[in-house]
Design an enzyme around this catalytic site. Structure first.
Site, PDB file in Angstrom:
ATOM      1  N   LYS A 227       2.601 130.454  67.483  1.00 15.55           N
ATOM      2  CA  LYS A 227       1.312 129.762  67.392  1.00 15.55           C
ATOM      3  C   LYS A 227       1.594 128.273  67.527  1.00 15.55           C
ATOM      4  O   LYS A 227       2.021 127.621  66.576  1.00 15.55           O
ATOM      5  CB  LYS A 227       0.605 130.032  66.061  1.00 15.55           C
ATOM      6  CG  LYS A 227       0.213 131.490  65.837  1.00 15.55           C
ATOM      7  CD  LYS A 227       1.203 132.191  64.963  1.00 15.55           C
ATOM      8  CE  LYS A 227       0.797 133.642  64.738  1.00 15.55           C
ATOM      9  NZ  LYS A 227       1.864 134.404  64.083  1.00 15.55           N
ATOM     10  N   ASP A 232      -1.400 115.943  74.059  1.00  7.15           N
ATOM     11  CA  ASP A 232      -0.928 114.675  74.628  1.00  7.15           C
ATOM     12  C   ASP A 232       0.528 114.367  74.297  1.00  7.15           C
ATOM     13  O   ASP A 232       0.964 113.215  74.396  1.00  7.15           O
ATOM     14  CB  ASP A 232      -1.818 113.511  74.162  1.00  7.15           C
ATOM     15  CG  ASP A 232      -3.250 113.644  74.675  1.00  7.15           C
ATOM     16  OD1 ASP A 232      -3.446 114.332  75.689  1.00  7.15           O
ATOM     17  OD2 ASP A 232      -4.164 113.066  74.053  1.00  7.15           O
ATOM     18  N   HIS A 402      -0.161 135.572  53.914  1.00  5.29           N
ATOM     19  CA  HIS A 402       0.436 135.684  55.244  1.00  5.29           C
ATOM     20  C   HIS A 402       1.388 134.526  55.532  1.00  5.29           C
ATOM     21  O   HIS A 402       1.932 134.425  56.633  1.00  5.29           O
ATOM     22  CB  HIS A 402      -0.707 135.715  56.278  1.00  5.29           C
ATOM     23  CG  HIS A 402      -0.313 136.134  57.644  1.00  5.29           C
ATOM     24  ND1 HIS A 402      -0.247 135.245  58.708  1.00  5.29           N
ATOM     25  CD2 HIS A 402       0.037 137.338  58.155  1.00  5.29           C
ATOM     26  CE1 HIS A 402       0.103 135.892  59.802  1.00  5.29           C
ATOM     27  NE2 HIS A 402       0.290 137.162  59.500  1.00  5.29           N
ATOM     28  N   LYS A 404       4.577 132.224  55.949  1.00  5.77           N
ATOM     29  CA  LYS A 404       5.992 132.465  56.239  1.00  5.77           C
ATOM     30  C   LYS A 404       6.755 131.202  55.864  1.00  5.77           C
ATOM     31  O   LYS A 404       6.933 130.294  56.686  1.00  5.77           O
ATOM     32  CB  LYS A 404       6.203 132.794  57.727  1.00  5.77           C
ATOM     33  CG  LYS A 404       5.418 134.035  58.211  1.00  5.77           C
ATOM     34  CD  LYS A 404       4.208 133.623  58.953  1.00  5.77           C
ATOM     35  CE  LYS A 404       3.525 134.703  59.761  1.00  5.77           C
ATOM     36  NZ  LYS A 404       3.536 136.051  59.368  1.00  5.77           N
TER      37      LYS A 404
END
Length: 484
Positions: A227, A232, A402, A404
């Site tokens: 993800k 820029d 969730h 990590k």
């Protein structure tokens, strides 16, 4: 003998020859013996279905590369910079204080196993949960002037995705370059009309390892779990949150979605950009790594040292697994781990047990309820031996945790996309950010401690008296651990 019997005989012989050939091939690959025996067991004792299961999930691409880094053209600059930084580490140029000496080994490891360049002039902001992460992402996207690069495992129809597409289409129409890589399996529910509308607006959007029936055996098991957003070359995002409404609103019947994401500015944005551009080359065979505007290395006033470590079935080394192993091994006071899926493999498991038995405060936070039945029961199968070694296990009660995250001694922390499981270590394309900065590490540790308030600590006494039904589920699920 009738023709039907002859055909049956031929099919049976052909199947047996196929099984023998595949078994021989698996043995010659010199995999972990447990995984080798597990796959042979599946092939022998689950006829036909076992073969399909292997073709979907068993092909070892660390031995048979899906693409070669040599195809990227001139990557000598990366090799040169990593070698230069290893020499600078020896001279302690990246280590400001004596008590940071412990990180020297980890820095050098990541330079060797994944060419993870060290960057110093950065700012890193922790974003907890969707209500902090998605507004920050949307605000940054609206400020894009030149280009937006986005790589995600899940793009799922809903309010979040609609808002994302609205912003990206507006930016593309205004002349901003927009490139998107989405995982073909993780984003299987992404309608064709969405992709068509984005392409018509000027957005370049492509799937990672597209899966079709005739190709599924080669590609279904190796997914892009990253993800990444880069804007820029100056601002970037990385972490555990996908673009699906449950990551903001939670899961009905389970609770909130607890997750950790990072917003970064500075040189580290270019490191994340490099990961994206390598994946873009793989997807499109378009080389952008030789264009200066995509590798600006913009410096921020902050003095936060980072490394971006990526891994996948195309890598020479299981670099994130090695990073986790080293992080646990370097702990002197504590190591806190938050992961939704825990199937660590013997090496990492023994490292955790040895650390706890050696007096390190080892705490692992797992979700009490999860979105995957098999991984949930497989995770539970490791609890007893962890508790016996002195590892403290906590079940997050408020919903799905969730995140990590690994943090060690308030010195260094890792946040990213990789779980503590063999799928993340061996099969998925993952990316983590390692941050060598005390304030950041202490903030991550503080967030972990806050989550403990919403968790229940497991005890050996209570665990011993769990139901026989649960024990059977755990044992059966554990059989699949080498394959998950």
């Amino acid at each position: 003998m009738s023709w039907s019997l002859i055909i049956q005989y031929v099919l049976i012989v052909s199947y047996l020859l196929t099984i023998v050939s595949i078994t021989f091939s698996i043995v010659l690959e010199n995999r972990n013996p447990v995984r080798t025996l597990a796959w042979i067991g599946v092939l022998v004792f689950v006829p036909f279905i076992g073969l399909l299961f292997y073709l979907y999930f068993g092909v070892n691409y660390r031995k048979v590369k899906m693409f070669s880094m040599k195809g990227l053209g001139d990557m000598k600059w990366l090799q040169y910079m990593s070698e230069d930084q290893k020499q600078r580490i020896k001279k302690a140029e990246f280590i400001q204080k004596e008590d940071m000496e412990e990180v020297r080994k980890l820095m050098t490891l990541l330079l060797n196993n994944s060419k993870a360049l060290l960057t110093r002039y950065n700012k890193v902001e922790i974003l907890n949960n969707g209500n902090e992460t998605f507004p920050a992402i949307f605000t940054a996207l609206c400020k894009a002037r030149k280009y937006i690069h986005l790589e995600y495992y899940i793009l799922e129809p809903g309010e979040l995705l609609d808002r994302l597409i609205e912003i990206l289409m507006a930016k593309a129409k205004a002349g901003v370059e927009v490139r998107i890589i989405y995982d073909d399996v993780g984003s299987w529910g992404l309608p064709k009309k969405y992709r068509q509308e984005m392409r018509e607006a000027g957005i370049q959007i492509y799937p990672f390892l597209p899966v079709r029936f005739h190709k599924i055996a080669n590609k279904a098991n190796y997914r892009n779990h990253r993800k990444i957003i880069v804007i820029d070359g100056e601002t970037a995002f990385v972490g555990g949150l996908n673009f699906a409404d449950r990551y903001l609103n939670g899961v009905p019947g389970i609770g909130v979605w607890r997750d950790t994401h990072l917003k970064v500015r500075g040189e580290v944005a270019t490191s994340l950009q490099t990961v994206f551009l390598i994946d873009w080359y793989f997807v499109r065979q378009e080389l952008l790594l030789n264009r200066e505007e995509y590798l600006p290395y913009v410096r921020e006033d902050g003095n936060v040292i980072t490394q971006v470590v990526s891994c996948g079935p195309d890598s020479d080394w299981a670099s994130i697994q090695q990073a986790y192993f080293t992080l646990i091994n370097m702990a002197r006071k504590y190591v806190f781990i938050s992961t939704p899926y825990f199937m660590p493999g013997e090496t990492t498991l023994n490292c955790l047990k040895a650390a706890a038995m050696g007096g390190v405060d080892v705490r692992i936070m797992l979700p009490h309820r999860t979105d995957s039945w098999l991984t949930h029961w497989c995770t539970r199968s490791f609890v007893e031996e962890l508790l016996a070694a002195g590892v403290k296990v906590y079940w997050y009660q408020k919903g799905i945790n969730h995140s990590k995250v690994i943090v060690v001694d308030g010195i260094v922390a890792s946040v990213g996309t990789a779980n503590v499981d063999m799928r993340s270590f061996d099969q998925n394309f993952e990316v983590n950010l390692i941050v060598y900065e005390r304030n950041f590490a202490r903030d991550i540790a503080a967030s972990f401690m806050e989550d403990l308030k919403e968790s229940r600590e497991e005890s050996m006494h209570r665990w011993k008296f769990r139901s026989d039904k649960d024990k059977v589920r755990e044992s059966v699920a554990r059989l699949f651990a080498p394959l998950l």
